[in-house]
Design a protein around this motif. Structure first.
Motif, short mmCIF file in Angstrom:
data_model
loop_
_atom_site.label_atom_id
_atom_site.label_comp_id
_atom_site.label_asym_id
_atom_site.label_seq_id
_atom_site.Cartn_x
_atom_site.Cartn_y
_atom_site.Cartn_z
N UNK A 70 90.94 -71.63 2.46
CA UNK A 70 90.64 -70.23 4.08
C UNK A 70 90.69 -71.56 4.82
N UNK A 71 90.96 -70.98 5.67
CA UNK A 71 91.58 -71.79 7.14
C UNK A 71 90.93 -71.17 7.75
N UNK A 72 89.79 -72.29 8.78
CA UNK A 72 89.58 -71.94 10.46
C UNK A 72 89.94 -72.02 11.44
N UNK A 73 90.27 -71.52 12.20
CA UNK A 73 91.21 -72.18 14.18
C UNK A 73 89.90 -72.28 14.61
N UNK A 74 90.05 -73.79 14.96
CA UNK A 74 89.29 -74.42 15.61
C UNK A 74 89.44 -74.81 17.54
N UNK A 75 88.21 -75.34 17.51
CA UNK A 75 88.54 -75.31 19.25
C UNK A 75 89.05 -77.00 19.88
N UNK A 76 88.86 -77.63 19.80
CA UNK A 76 88.68 -78.77 20.75
C UNK A 76 87.61 -79.98 20.03
N UNK A 77 86.36 -78.83 19.65
CA UNK A 77 85.46 -79.59 19.29
C UNK A 77 84.94 -79.24 17.85
N UNK A 78 85.51 -78.97 17.92
CA UNK A 78 86.32 -77.97 16.33
C UNK A 78 85.08 -76.76 15.99
N UNK A 79 85.32 -76.49 16.71
CA UNK A 79 83.86 -74.86 16.95
C UNK A 79 84.83 -73.45 16.52
N UNK A 80 84.89 -73.22 14.81
CA UNK A 80 85.86 -71.88 14.97
C UNK A 80 85.35 -70.95 15.31
N UNK A 224 64.87 -79.16 30.31
CA UNK A 224 65.27 -79.84 28.32
C UNK A 224 66.96 -79.30 27.90
N UNK A 225 67.40 -80.03 29.16
CA UNK A 225 69.30 -80.34 29.09
C UNK A 225 69.01 -80.50 26.94
N UNK A 226 69.44 -79.88 26.57
CA UNK A 226 70.21 -80.76 25.08
C UNK A 226 71.22 -81.05 24.88
N UNK A 227 72.42 -80.99 25.77
CA UNK A 227 73.68 -81.07 25.70
C UNK A 227 74.01 -82.54 25.23
N UNK A 228 73.22 -83.32 26.12
CA UNK A 228 73.58 -85.37 25.25
C UNK A 228 72.54 -85.60 24.30
N UNK A 229 71.68 -84.63 23.46
CA UNK A 229 71.02 -84.81 22.81
C UNK A 229 70.95 -85.94 21.24
N UNK A 230 72.45 -84.81 20.78
CA UNK A 230 73.48 -85.31 19.62
C UNK A 230 73.96 -86.25 20.40
N UNK A 231 74.39 -86.59 19.71
CA UNK A 231 76.00 -87.73 18.84
C UNK A 231 77.40 -86.95 19.22
N UNK A 232 78.11 -86.91 19.21
CA UNK A 232 79.44 -85.63 18.53
C UNK A 232 79.58 -85.89 17.30
N UNK A 233 79.25 -86.39 16.25
CA UNK A 233 79.69 -86.69 14.89
C UNK A 233 78.72 -85.76 14.71
N UNK A 234 77.27 -85.83 15.02
CA UNK A 234 75.49 -84.64 15.00
C UNK A 234 76.22 -83.71 15.09
N UNK A 235 77.15 -83.30 16.45
CA UNK A 235 77.32 -82.05 17.57
C UNK A 235 78.77 -81.06 15.84
N UNK A 236 78.75 -82.03 15.68
CA UNK A 236 79.94 -81.82 15.26
C UNK A 236 79.89 -81.17 13.59
N UNK A 237 78.95 -81.61 12.45
CA UNK A 237 77.89 -81.74 11.06
C UNK A 237 77.75 -80.05 11.84
N UNK A 238 76.77 -79.90 12.48
CA UNK A 238 75.63 -78.91 13.18
C UNK A 238 76.98 -78.02 12.67
N UNK A 239 78.31 -77.95 13.79
CA UNK A 239 78.73 -76.91 13.76
C UNK A 239 80.25 -76.55 12.03
N UNK A 240 80.18 -76.91 11.66
CA UNK A 240 80.71 -77.60 10.15
C UNK A 240 79.35 -76.70 9.57
N UNK A 241 78.64 -77.07 9.17
CA UNK A 241 77.74 -76.47 8.40
C UNK A 241 76.81 -74.99 8.97
N UNK A 242 77.51 -74.86 9.89
CA UNK A 242 77.09 -72.93 10.19
C UNK A 242 79.21 -72.54 9.70
#
Length: 313
Positions: A70-80, A224-242
């Protein structure tokens, strides 16, 4: 509505679809129950790789034959943008194409497949993911342990921030507290995590600091801005998991080590007779419960019972 392809092709800001994520189904092997998979209604999946999408939204890619894909179409940050809800297969050497770009069920395609930019080049080769098979404990809980639990746990003197406990201790469901809370012990998830829909998950909005499609809006001012809390790789991992369905485990083997210690011979000799005598009258096929006792031990009553056991309690 209809797509203005002239505008789309001339304005890069409109070209928000950047890649296609190709996903393979992970089959369930004997002895693997729902409590090994997780709380959601998704089957387990793994990422085969990514391929680029052209300016008109088309893509062309080589995929492995004889696999459920199957497939997901994703944006520049790999969010489906949307999870595709059916499976595709190809035989060796087979080519599969759409008739054209999405259109109403009746009427001609808005853009013919023959005009697709991707068909004017050779097929892409899949770019492998950083992590193909995502397991919650190994790839998600470790991020929370490193970056989040100082605030989001009972160790915080003021209690878990936002009433969200992201600690990894096991809850009464047998899953980590963080997993149970993010999904609200519900197969449809919660406002924090909508399985299969990263852009609708408030957790994703918070870690990117970006309004997407979650039901809850970001605070107007966020100390408590969370935008810079995780690395790009960590954010991508959470996105992929969801996007893969927010399952606890996408591995093809039993991941709950305690389950391995449940003895099938003890079950058959001592436990199954009690269940059949006391519970078997109601827990039958076609009854009001999805817990069904058949009297068959092998690949039957043992597995369906073990799937409902929290080995820690």
């Amino acid at each position: 509505g209809n797509i203005n392809f002239t505008a789309l092709l001339s304005d890069e800001a409109l070209q928000v679809a950047k890649e296609v994520r190709i996903i393979e189904a992970v089959p369930s092997l004997p002895g693997v129950g729902v409590e090994d998979m997780g709380l959601t209604e998704f089957e387990r999946q793994k990422i085969l790789g990514y391929a680029p999408i052209e300016a008109d939204g088309s893509f062309r890619v080589n995929v492995p034959a004889d696999k459920s894909l199957t497939l997901n179409v994703v944006d520049s940050k790999r969010r489906s943008f949307k999870v595709k809800e059916n499976w595709l297969q190809v035989r060796p050497g087979e080519n599969r194409t759409c008739n054209g770009c999405h259109s109403p069920r009746r009427g001609d395609p808005q853009r013919l497949a023959a005009d697709a930019l991707a068909l004017q080049r050779t097929p892409s080769v899949l770019t492998p993911p950083n992590v193909a098979v995502i397991s919650y404990n190994s790839h998600i809980q470790t991020i929370f342990d490193d970056k989040c639990i100082s605030c989001h746990s009972v160790s915080n003197p003021d209690g878990p921030a936002a009433n969200l406990d992201l600690s990894g201790e096991q809850s009464g469901t047998g899953f980590p507290i963080s997993y149970s809370q993010l999904l609200a012990d519900n197969m449809m998830g919660s406002e924090w995590v909508v399985p299969g829909e990263s852009r609708q998950s408030y957790l994703i909005e918070r870690i990117f600091g970006e309004e997407l499609r979650a039901s809850q809006s970001l605070p107007a001012s966020d100390p408590d801005n969370h935008a810079n809390l995780l690395t790009d790789a960590e954010r991508e991992r959470v996105v992929e998991w969801i996007d893969l369905g927010a399952q606890f485990s996408n591995e093809d083997t039993i991941s709950n080590p305690g389950r391995r210690n449940l003895d099938e011979e003890v079950f058959e000799a001592s436990i199954q007779p009690i269940l059949l005598a006391r519970c078997g009258g109601c827990h039958v096929a076609g009854g009001s419960s999805n817990y069904v006792l058949t009297g068959d031990t092998e690949d039957g009553d043992f597995n369906t019972t073990a799937a409902r056991v929290n080995v820690t309690t």
